[in-house]
Write a protein that holds these residues in place. Structure first.
Motif: not given
Length: 586
Positions: A539-542, A546-553
């Motif tokens: 919901l709170m994208a970086g 790639t940063e968002t994907l890393a956190y989600v993963m």
């Protein structure tokens, strides 16, 4: 209809005074609230200062942490009349402490006492307790017809079939004194009773359905399976269908019960835990005890095993078949019918294949019948013993079909049905019949699995419906939750009520003080936090994808790994019983 109550409980600080159930009788049971002593006295001995309240009967007494408790039936509902005897359903109960205060208990003891009280109330609020003050509900018509004059002279509790007396443990104190037993100890059965006046061809008859649930190896769906060392099968129910017409009475009896060898299927968070057949016990001993007892009580047995013949249920079917063959007893007949395979794609007409296959056997077993002159004209020589995994949904469907076939013959013999007429064509009676059998299924299922039965749309309407499938899905979800997160408490409640666990008179700790493993709280919290963080990151994208994907993963992996660990150790996270040791229950 709620009927007038005719007993009274008089309470003083020192004693309970209970009037006998016979109206006009002078006998009063006095229970000393300090010494627990029970004596017989008269109405004149009841102090005028006593607080009086109406009750319907005594369920019994039980010892908890705070001391003794008296359990009374406070409200009843008339179900109907069986051969001139009023049959009642116990609607409300009260659990009354002998002690006037619990100040003598420590805080922990007080909490444990509250938990035990909650357990007793959990059983009492499970619908389906029935009693009769002047007739023996625990026996079939055929068993009662074959009794001696001495048997007739015995009190209801003394002559009752102990398999079906659900308050047997609670009545132990009263049963120790014969003069008290005769007037005050009332056997109560658990199960289902329907009593319906019916009309076919202008002829009025009484149609009755009674299901008696055994109190031996009783429990909830996944924690009680198979048999115990004495040969008692889990979820054993005796179902009797009775017809009364112009002095003629007929009855047809069937039984259901868990597959009678040592197997278990403990909840572990999976939708359908894998059943496990014990490798350490001698199955034939318990199996032999079970069927020796069944053959003695009911005569010949035709076993209808309705479990799947593939997947996780297949080894159970194979083990059952092998053991019947190993017994090599001509009185036992085994038929395996893969209910789900045969009726797949809504092909419920395929059930007629099984009914036709056992028609000859059913004609041999017949039913019990006494004509209007009191002469026995038929005796039931054997029973169908049906089971699926739970002895609930599939089993009830088959039992209702076999019972209808027996009823067809009985009503023709009584002259209610004309030659060539079929029950299925009698719309008014069919509606009563189907609904009562569906209600029977629901009652037994709620008592055992915690929800109404599945497949009752077929029992009620004669066909499978999409709405019925949706309701089955809903009930299955509720069953999943209860089986995993509340059935341990329900199992403990039943074990306490039936006397499988007795509260120690000493002040020592009870099994309720067993603490959960650290994993029980820590891992679900970690999983919840990780899953929440995963959603927050989405919901709170970086700044970059790639940063968002890393956190989600990262958080997704953390929640997935934790969930996997929880599922792998599923048995540590379910609500398990505390009062009876696991080995005893397997």
């Amino acid at each position: 209809i709620l009927m007038k109550l005719f007993k009274h409980l008089h309470t003083t600080p020192e004693k309970f005074f209970i009037e006998a159930c016979d109206e006009g009788a002078d006998a009063v049971l006095a229970i000393d609230r300090v010494s627990n002593e029970m004596t017989l006295t008269g109405k004149k001995d009841v102090p005028p200062s006593a607080v009086t309240r109406p009750i319907c009967g005594i369920m019994g007494t039980i010892r908890l942490v705070a001391g003794m408790y008296l359990i009374v039936i406070t409200r009843k509902r008339n179900v109907g009349s069986l051969l001139g005897h009023a049959v009642w359903k116990a609607v409300d109960f009260d659990v009354i402490s002998y002690k006037k205060t619990v100040l003598h208990l420590s805080e922990i003891q007080s909490q444990e006492n509250k938990t035990f009280l909650a357990m007793i109330n959990n059983v009492l609020t499970t619908d389906g307790f029935y009693f009769c003050t002047d007739y023996d509900l625990t026996h079939t018509l055929q068993r009662l017809a074959n009794t001696s004059p001495d048997f007739q002279e015995m009190s209801l509790l003394e002559r009752a079939d102990q398999r079906f007396v659900w308050n047997g443990n609670l009545l132990r104190e009263l049963a120790a004194q014969p003069e008290v037993t005769h007037k005050f100890a009332l056997p109560v059965i658990h199960g289902f009773i329907a009593m319906k006046p019916c009309r076919i061809n202008g002829k009025i008859f009484e149609w009755i359905l009674i299901s008696r649930r055994s109190c031996f190896r009783a429990g909830v769906r996944y924690y009680v399976r198979g048999i115990d060392s004495e040969g008692h099968a889990a979820n054993f129910v005796e179902t009797e269908q009775i017809v009364l017409y112009e002095g003629t009475k007929a009855s047809f009896v069937q039984t259901r019960g868990s597959m009678p060898f040592y197997w278990s299927q403990r909840p572990n968070l999976k939708y359908k835990p894998k059943p496990i057949i014990s490798k350490t016990t001698n199955h034939m001993d318990g199996f032999q005890r079970h069927f020796d007892s069944q053959l003695l009580i009911y005569g010949k047995q035709t076993i209808l095993n309705l479990v799947n013949q593939k997947g996780s249920e297949k080894p159970l079917e194979q083990a059952f078949a092998k053991m019947v063959t190993g017994m090599n007893n001509g009185m036992l007949n085994y038929i395996a019918f893969d209910f789900h395979k045969e009726c797949s794609h809504m092909r419920w007409d395929r059930l007629q294949v099984l009914v036709d296959a056992v028609a000859e056997t059913q004609d041999e077993y017949v039913y019990f019948m006494v004509n209007s002159e009191g002469k026995t004209v038929a005796q039931q020589k054997g029973v169908f013993r049906s089971n699926c995994m739970d002895c609930l949904d599939r089993t009830n469907v088959i039992q209702s079909l076999l019972a209808r076939r027996s009823l067809q013959t009985q009503l023709q013999r009584m002259g209610v049905l004309n030659v060539g007429q079929r029950i299925e064509e009698q719309a008014e009676f069919e509606k009563i019949y189907k609904n009562a059998w569906a209600d029977n299924a629901n009652a037994c299922a709620v008592q055992y699995a915690g929800t109404g039965a599945l497949k009752t749309d077929f029992t009620r309407t004669g066909k499978r419906t999409r709405w019925g499938l949706m309701m089955d899905g809903w009930n299955s979800m509720i069953r999943y939750y209860k089986n995993n997160f509340s059935d341990g408490f329900r199992q403990d409640s039943i074990d306490l009520f039936l006397g499988n666990f007795a509260v120690d008179e000493s002040d020592g700790p009870t099994p309720l003080r067993v603490q959960k493993d650290w994993k029980f709280l820590t891992l679900p919290i970690i999983m919840l936090v990780a899953f929440s963080m995963c959603i927050v990151c989405l919901l709170m994208a970086g700044d970059t994808w790639t940063e968002t994907l890393a956190y989600v993963m990262f958080w997704g992996a953390a929640s997935a790994i934790t969930a996997t660990i929880i599922l792998f150790n599923g048995q540590d996270f379910v609500d398990a019983p505390k009062l009876v040791h696991k080995e005893k229950m397997d």
